[in-house]
Structure formats: C-alpha cells, structure tokens
Design an enzyme around this catalytic site. Structure first.
Site, PDB file in Angstrom:
ATOM      1  N   LEU A 106      25.516   3.606 -58.258  1.00 46.61           N
ATOM      2  CA  LEU A 106      24.120   3.261 -57.993  1.00 46.61           C
ATOM      3  C   LEU A 106      23.362   2.934 -59.279  1.00 46.61           C
ATOM      4  O   LEU A 106      23.505   3.627 -60.286  1.00 46.61           O
ATOM      5  CB  LEU A 106      23.444   4.464 -57.320  1.00 46.61           C
ATOM      6  N   HIS A 112       5.552  19.335 -56.247  1.00 41.52           N
ATOM      7  CA  HIS A 112       6.247  18.393 -57.128  1.00 41.52           C
ATOM      8  C   HIS A 112       7.666  18.869 -57.420  1.00 41.52           C
ATOM      9  O   HIS A 112       8.592  18.067 -57.515  1.00 41.52           O
ATOM     10  CB  HIS A 112       5.463  18.198 -58.431  1.00 41.52           C
ATOM     11  N   ARG A 138       0.088   1.932 -47.848  1.00 46.04           N
ATOM     12  CA  ARG A 138      -0.292   1.062 -48.956  1.00 46.04           C
ATOM     13  C   ARG A 138       0.779   1.104 -50.046  1.00 46.04           C
ATOM     14  O   ARG A 138       1.627   1.999 -50.065  1.00 46.04           O
ATOM     15  CB  ARG A 138      -1.647   1.487 -49.538  1.00 46.04           C
ATOM     16  N   LEU A 139       0.686   0.127 -50.932  1.00 46.69           N
ATOM     17  CA  LEU A 139       1.671   0.024 -52.018  1.00 46.69           C
ATOM     18  C   LEU A 139       1.276   0.860 -53.232  1.00 46.69           C
ATOM     19  O   LEU A 139       2.132   1.207 -54.053  1.00 46.69           O
ATOM     20  CB  LEU A 139       1.805  -1.432 -52.465  1.00 46.69           C
ATOM     21  N   GLY A 147       1.847  16.979 -52.736  1.00 48.35           N
ATOM     22  CA  GLY A 147       0.666  17.837 -52.753  1.00 48.35           C
ATOM     23  C   GLY A 147       0.380  18.402 -51.372  1.00 48.35           C
ATOM     24  O   GLY A 147       0.122  19.605 -51.215  1.00 48.35           O
ATOM     25  N   TRP A 159      -2.636   9.515 -64.141  1.00 45.86           N
ATOM     26  CA  TRP A 159      -3.226  10.245 -65.274  1.00 45.86           C
ATOM     27  C   TRP A 159      -4.609  10.784 -64.931  1.00 45.86           C
ATOM     28  O   TRP A 159      -5.123  11.661 -65.617  1.00 45.86           O
ATOM     29  CB  TRP A 159      -3.357   9.335 -66.498  1.00 45.86           C
ATOM     30  N   ASP A 199       5.842  10.033 -51.951  1.00 48.05           N
ATOM     31  CA  ASP A 199       4.481  10.555 -51.795  1.00 48.05           C
ATOM     32  C   ASP A 199       4.428  11.729 -50.814  1.00 48.05           C
ATOM     33  O   ASP A 199       5.208  11.800 -49.871  1.00 48.05           O
ATOM     34  CB  ASP A 199       3.573   9.415 -51.301  1.00 48.05           C
ATOM     35  N   TRP A 235       2.472  18.733 -48.926  1.00 45.99           N
ATOM     36  CA  TRP A 235       3.582  19.633 -48.564  1.00 45.99           C
ATOM     37  C   TRP A 235       3.281  21.036 -49.094  1.00 45.99           C
ATOM     38  O   TRP A 235       3.459  22.028 -48.390  1.00 45.99           O
ATOM     39  CB  TRP A 235       4.880  19.082 -49.177  1.00 45.99           C
ATOM     40  N   ARG A 255       7.727   4.173 -47.575  1.00 44.48           N
ATOM     41  CA  ARG A 255       6.681   5.095 -48.000  1.00 44.48           C
ATOM     42  C   ARG A 255       6.512   6.200 -46.972  1.00 44.48           C
ATOM     43  O   ARG A 255       6.043   5.965 -45.849  1.00 44.48           O
ATOM     44  CB  ARG A 255       5.338   4.393 -48.205  1.00 44.48           C
TER      45      ARG A 255
END
Ligand code: IPE
Ligand code: IPE
Ligand code: MG
Length: 240
Positions: A132, A39, A193-194, A25, A71, A22, A27, A187
C-alpha cells in the site's frame, strides 16, 4: 424482504481511496472522555484500517490527519494530536514490516522540527516497500496545496523553464503529482463536506458518507463503501 447487499469485489478495487478521519471528539464526548482520548482511539483505528487496506491489496490510501485549519483548536488539543503523531512515527519501523510505503503531504515545514525529522526517517525507512502507498495529510489544505503549486509555476514561468500552462501543469506540481486521483472519498461522522481535502484531485471522485464516528469505523464499513462505489456509474461528463 430486503435485497441482499452485494459484497465488495476485491478484484475491482478503486485504485485510490481518501478518508477524512472525522468524529474523534464526538466519540470521546459520548463516553465523557477528554477529546485527546478520542484522538488516541482514532489513531489506533487508523492503523487498523491502513493495515486492512494493505491486506486487501489497495494501491493508494490518503488519510486526512490534520488540516491547515485545525491549528485554531485549543493548544492542549493540538499538542495531544502532535504527541500521538510522535508515537506513531517512532513506531515507524512497522511500515517496513508491513510493506506499507508512507508519504506525508501538506506544509510540513510548519511542523515542530523533531516531527519533521521523524517524518523523514519514516519516509526513508519505507521507501522500498511495495505494498500500500499511504499518504498521511498533515497540516494539509487543498487550497494551500494549490497555492504552493501556483507559486512554483510562477517561478518557472519567470525563469523561462515553463512556457505553457494547462491542467497537467498543476497536477504535476501538487503533493500527489505521481499518483492517480482518488476514486472514492469517504467521510464518516455525519458531515457532508470536504473541509479542504484534496480539492484539485477530487474533481471526479465518488463520495461516500456515514454517520459512524471515526474510532468506530470498521473494515466492514470500508467494505460497504467499496461495494457501493462498485455500483456507481462514472461518466466523466460523457454519456451512458
Ligand atoms: C477528527 O476528529 C480529527 C481531527 C480533525 C484532527 P475531530 O476532532 O474533528 O472530531 P469531531 O468532529 O469534533 O467529533
Ligand atoms: C477535517 O475535519 C479535518 C480532519 C479530519 C483532519 P474537521 O473536523 O477539522 O472539519 P470541520 O471543521 O468539521 O469542517
Ligand atoms: Mg471534526
């Protein structure tokens, strides 16, 4: 005097790390750039961090790339994210070279068809990789994942092929059915938050938050998160 920060111990890594990528935007905004540039920088950083996780010998990494709620964003932004995804997938031969085994988790049927084909090719192309295991959560929502599992359970129960329902019944029918739950969820971007990420799987995950915006998140930040995780005492409801 500050106590010296303990380094992460690469012999005691968490098995599975989840990252909510997250802050792209913000940044971009800080640099007076369009959100799409954020992005793009975030996508570049994702490749670097995934590579680093593979290098240190992490077994599982799940990254949150696009949620079922994303969306809602302007069509132009959604399109820029889908185009970055196309670029990444077209480059999928890199998974093979890097020995990273990739899986996409989420409601993939709702994605543009060409992306679904590229996803299939990327998964097939990396299926024999032994490094990985990278899960990319795309059109992913934790609640949506649980709904899908519950639908399967209802059908199997109706057919008579399923008699008992317990926690394992659900764990066996989510996207990560054959993988350990995330030990550590990271995060960045200063949100606590999740946002619908790995709801079922995060029951006993450790959380680590940082104000760094995702495109600026470095391998050294990951090291710090792992070092902090290694100091945690996981009790799972038991004592001591
Ligand atoms: C995360 O960055 C990327 C996606 C959700 C696709 P954001 O785009 O949410 O960045 P901020 O939170 O607006 O800074
Ligand atoms: C979570 O970030 C989703 C991804 C990083 C893909 P959001 O930016 O969508 O989350 P909220 O809206 O701040 O909760
Ligand atoms: Mg955000």
């Amino acid at each position: 005097m500050f106590a010296k920060r303990k380094k992460m111990d690469s012999t005691r890594l968490p098995a599975h790390i989840g990252i909510i990528m997250d802050g792209n935007g913000r940044w971009a905004k800080k640099r007076a750039l369009p959100r799409s540039a954020g992005h793009s920088a975030g996508s570049k950083n994702f490749k670097q961090i995934a590579r680093y996780c593979n290098q240190i010998g992490l077994q599982y990494l799940t990254v949150y790339a696009f949620s079922t709620e994303n969306w809602k964003r302007p069509q132009k932004e959604v399109e820029s994210i889908m185009n970055l995804l196309r670029d990444y997938l077209k480059d999928a031969k890199n998974f093979k070279d890097e020995n990273i085994k990739v899986r996409f988790i989420g409601d993939l049927k709702a994605l543009p068809e060409d992306i679904q084909t590229l996803i299939q090719e990327a998964e097939d192309g990396s299926k024999d990789a032994t490094g990985l295991r990278l899960n990319i959560a795309l059109n992913y929502g934790g609640r949506d994942e649980i709904v899908h599992a519950v639908r399967k359970i209802a059908q199997e129960y109706k057919d008579g092929s399923l008699l008992k329902i317990n926690e394992q019944t659900i764990s066996d029918r989510i996207y990560t059915f054959d993988q350990p739950d995330p030990d550590l969820i990271i995060r960045p971007s200063g949100e606590y938050r999740l946002s619908n990420f790995l709801l079922w799987q995060s029951a006993y995950s450790e959380f680590w938050f940082s104000n760094v915006l995702w495109p600026d998140f470095k391998p050294s930040d990951l090291d710090r998160a792992i070092a902090d995780y290694q100091k945690r005492d996981r009790r799972y409801g038991d004592i001591q």
